[in-house]
Structures are given as structure tokens and as C-alpha cells.
Design a protein around this motif. Structure first.
Motif, PDB file in Angstrom:
ATOM      1  N   GLU A 117       0.841  -1.211   0.000  1.00 61.13           N
ATOM      2  CA  GLU A 117       0.000   0.000   0.000  1.00 61.13           C
ATOM      3  C   GLU A 117       0.874   1.259   0.000  1.00 61.13           C
ATOM      4  OE1 GLU A 117      -3.066  -0.139  -0.488  1.00 61.13           O
ATOM      5  OE2 GLU A 117      -3.862  -2.021   0.280  1.00 61.13           O
TER       6      GLU A 117
ATOM      7  N   THR B 209      -2.056  -3.685  -3.086  1.00 68.22           N
ATOM      8  CA  THR B 209      -2.812  -2.442  -3.115  1.00 68.22           C
ATOM      9  C   THR B 209      -4.316  -2.690  -3.126  1.00 68.22           C
ATOM     10  OG1 THR B 209      -3.148  -0.383  -4.371  1.00 68.22           O
ATOM     11  CG2 THR B 209      -2.737  -2.375  -5.639  1.00 68.22           C
TER      12      THR B 209
ATOM     13  N   ASN C  95      -4.428  12.797  -3.006  1.00 67.48           N
ATOM     14  CA  ASN C  95      -4.687  12.439  -4.400  1.00 67.48           C
ATOM     15  C   ASN C  95      -3.926  13.301  -5.394  1.00 67.48           C
ATOM     16  OD1 ASN C  95      -6.356  10.231  -4.014  1.00 67.48           O
ATOM     17  ND2 ASN C  95      -8.213  11.473  -3.858  1.00 67.48           N
TER      18      ASN C  95
ATOM     19  N   ASP D 267      -6.041   0.074  -4.409  1.00 67.47           N
ATOM     20  CA  ASP D 267      -6.352   1.157  -5.331  1.00 67.47           C
ATOM     21  C   ASP D 267      -6.314   0.637  -6.758  1.00 67.47           C
ATOM     22  OD1 ASP D 267      -6.457   3.456  -6.892  1.00 67.47           O
ATOM     23  OD2 ASP D 267      -5.356   4.651  -5.446  1.00 67.47           O
TER      24      ASP D 267
ATOM     25  N   SER E 262      -0.958   4.930   0.295  1.00 64.47           N
ATOM     26  CA  SER E 262      -2.189   4.974   1.088  1.00 64.47           C
ATOM     27  C   SER E 262      -2.342   6.254   1.902  1.00 64.47           C
ATOM     28  CB  SER E 262      -2.239   3.763   2.032  1.00 64.47           C
ATOM     29  OG  SER E 262      -1.099   3.744   2.877  1.00 64.47           O
TER      30      SER E 262
END
Length: 310
Positions: free
Chosen positions: A159, A191, A166, A193, A162
């Protein structure tokens, strides 16, 4: 090349990893995805040699990776593992953390390498700041730079973005994965995402309860999800029962038309920037579709599935 062969692992009586096998070619970026608790982090730790396997073998460049029973100091020199806790030293500077394992015999070379990595993770201006003063996202960026310092052959990232905002994450992702490709560093990313997977991975493994349930290229896994669990890892998905058969349909695959077999009643509308995500009711099932314009609540709308498998 990394070869993972039929490995099993359990912390107590409960099996965490079960009969997992896969290969990773040198220079490849492999993403490991799955729900929380599915075994992603444990798999990376096993590859790095932090635990002893119950069954199976792991080989890196034809040399078996062995755990604490065989090594006084767990881990493999040619690998680097970035855990979720970062493991930075709080009372030394960012630059000192990044250069911690670099040789002091060539100070100018060391300084140049540290500055190069800080620029990569967009932390140059914090070089003289002590780690304890950083935010979580800043610490994570410094930790990424530190594991790259000795340019490992295999990089294990748990991750890795994390804690990063953004607006910074997108830029950092592009820079990091481009750097790894340029240096031909093999990478395995655990991940949650989907952007890490779809945009940057060469291959993807989907874990569920410690078992591989899907494996292939990101495009193939996304376009041909094996089941609702796999599809849901990439975002909202509709599991619609139509004529006794379940169809997995992403919201973007549904288009509003004048008349079609799928008739829904709009319940909610969510603005997503370049489109609206519409929540609707279809035969007592919740259904999501995308629309360029807002759709009023309680509206009757007809939907048609469009082919986006190109």
C-alpha cells in the motif's frame, strides 16, 4: 525471476496463504489486490523471507528464499520491502533517513543519490527536516525513497500510496513506476487502489481468503471478471439477474436510451466531476449507471448495455 511454488502459511491454526503459485519475470510490475485481510501483506512478507513457510518454496533468481529458521537476519539483500509502518528514524533528517544505508566512503556520490531520490518523491525541500515533523504522507514518500537508495533488484511495496493526497499521488505514481521500468526493477505492489493496477501493472493477481482466484493482465481481469468479488475491486459493479442469468456490468457500460428491456427508477444522483453516478432500482435490485447530466429522483429511465470490451 521470482517463482512462488504452492506455498502455504498460517500464523496459528488458521491458514492465511493457501496453495499460492505464480512467477514474476524480471522488470515486471505485478499488482496483488483483494479485500482487507485476504493475505496481501503476508504474501509480500513471505517473499521477503520474514516468515517460514508451512509448505512450498519461493525462489529468487533460482536461489531459494528462506525464513528466520535459516537466517539470523531475515530478508534478502537484493530485495527491499516497504511496510505500511514506514520504519523511519524520527530524530534524524529526511536526507539522513534516505541515505542511511548508503556508503560514507564517497560522500559526494551519496549526497547526489539522496538528492536524486528526494526529487523523485517530491521531497527535496524537506531534506533538512527531521522525520518526526513530517505528515503521514510525507513520511511515506521518504520511505519510498529510502527503499530505492541501494537500487534493489526486487521491490515489495505494501500500500505504498495509502497516506498520500490524491493530487500528489497521481504525479508520484507516474514518476515511481516510470523509474522502476527505466531501471528494470521488478516490483510487486499490494494495493486496494484500482489505479495502481489498471494504469501501471503488467500483471495482476486477485487474492481471496489467501487463495488466488484470478490472474492475468489488468485489462483482461477488468473486462472479464470471474465473479462479483473480482469486479468489485475495480469499483461499483452491477450484478443483474436477467432471464435467470447473472450479468456483471460496470456503471459505464450502461447507456440511457429511449426504450430498452432494462427499466429503472432513479433513487439518488452523485456528482463525480465529469459525470453523475446514478443509483436506481431495477426489479428490487440496486443498480448504478453513469450519466453526463443529472437525472431527477423518481425518474423512469431505460438502459442498454454497451460493448466496451475493445
Amino acid at each position: 525471476m521470482l517463482a512462488v511454488k504452492n506455498i502455504d502459511f498460517s500464523y496459528t491454526k488458521k491458514t492465511i496463504i493457501h496453495r499460492v503459485s505464480f512467477d514474476v519475470q524480471s522488470g515486471c510490475n505485478l499488482a496483488v489486490i483483494g479485500e482487507s485481510g485476504c493475505g496481501k501483506s503476508t504474501l509480500l512478507q513471505l517473499i521477503y523471507g520474514l516468515y517460514d513457510l508451512d509448505e512450498g518454496q519461493i525462489y529468487w533468481n533460482d536461489v531459494e528464499v528462506l525464513g528466520p529458521k535459516f537466517n539470523l537476519i531475515p530478508g534478502v539483500d537484493s530485495m527491499k520491502y516497504l511496510a505500511q509502518d514506514f520504519d523511519l528514524m524520527p530524530f534524524i533528517t529526511v536526507a539522513e533517513n534516505v541515505g542511511k544505508y548508503l556508503s560514507n566512503l564517497y560522500p559526494e556520490k551519496k549526497k547526489s543519490r539522496v538528492l536524486e531520490l528526494l526529487e523523485l518523491v517530491e521531497m527535496s525541500e524537506f531534506a533538512s527536516v527531521k522525520a518526526k515533523s513530517l505528515s503521514g504522507g510525507q513520511m511515506q514518500r521518504v520511505a519510498i525513497a529510502r527503499v530505492l537508495a541501494l537500487e534493489p533488484e526486487l521491490l515489495l511495496l505494501d500500500e505504498p500510496f495509502s497516506h498520500i493526497d490524491n493530487f500528489r499521488k497521481n504525479s508520484l505514481r507516474r514518476k515511481l513506476f516510470s523509474y522502476l521500468k527505466e531501471k528494470q526493477i521488478t516490483c510487486i505492489v499490494a494495493t486496494h487502489d484500482s489505479t495502481d493496477v489498471l494504469s501501471f501493472a503488467d500483471e495482476v493477481i486477485v487474492l481471496q481468503e489467501g487463495t488466488i482466484v484470478a490472474k492475468g493482465t489488468p485489462k483482461y481481469i477488468f473486462q472479464h471478471p470471474k465473479n462479483n468479488y473480482v469486479a468489485s475491486l475495480f469499483g461499483d459493479v452491477n450484478a443483474l439477474d436477467i432471464n435467470g442469468k447473472t450479468h456483471l456490468i460496470y456503471p459505464h457500460q450502461l447507456k440511457v436510451v429511449n426504450h430498452a428491456a432494462i427499466k429503472v427508477i432513479v433513487e439518488n444522483s452523485y456528482f463525480r466531476g465529469n459525470h453523475y453516478l446514478i443509483e436506481a432500482n431495477y426489479n428490487k435490485q440496486t443498480l448504478f449507471f453513469e450519466s453526463e447530466v443529472d437525472v431527477p429522483k423518481s425518474s423512469e429511465v431505460y438502459l442498454k448495455k454497451i460493448d466496451s470490451q475493445n
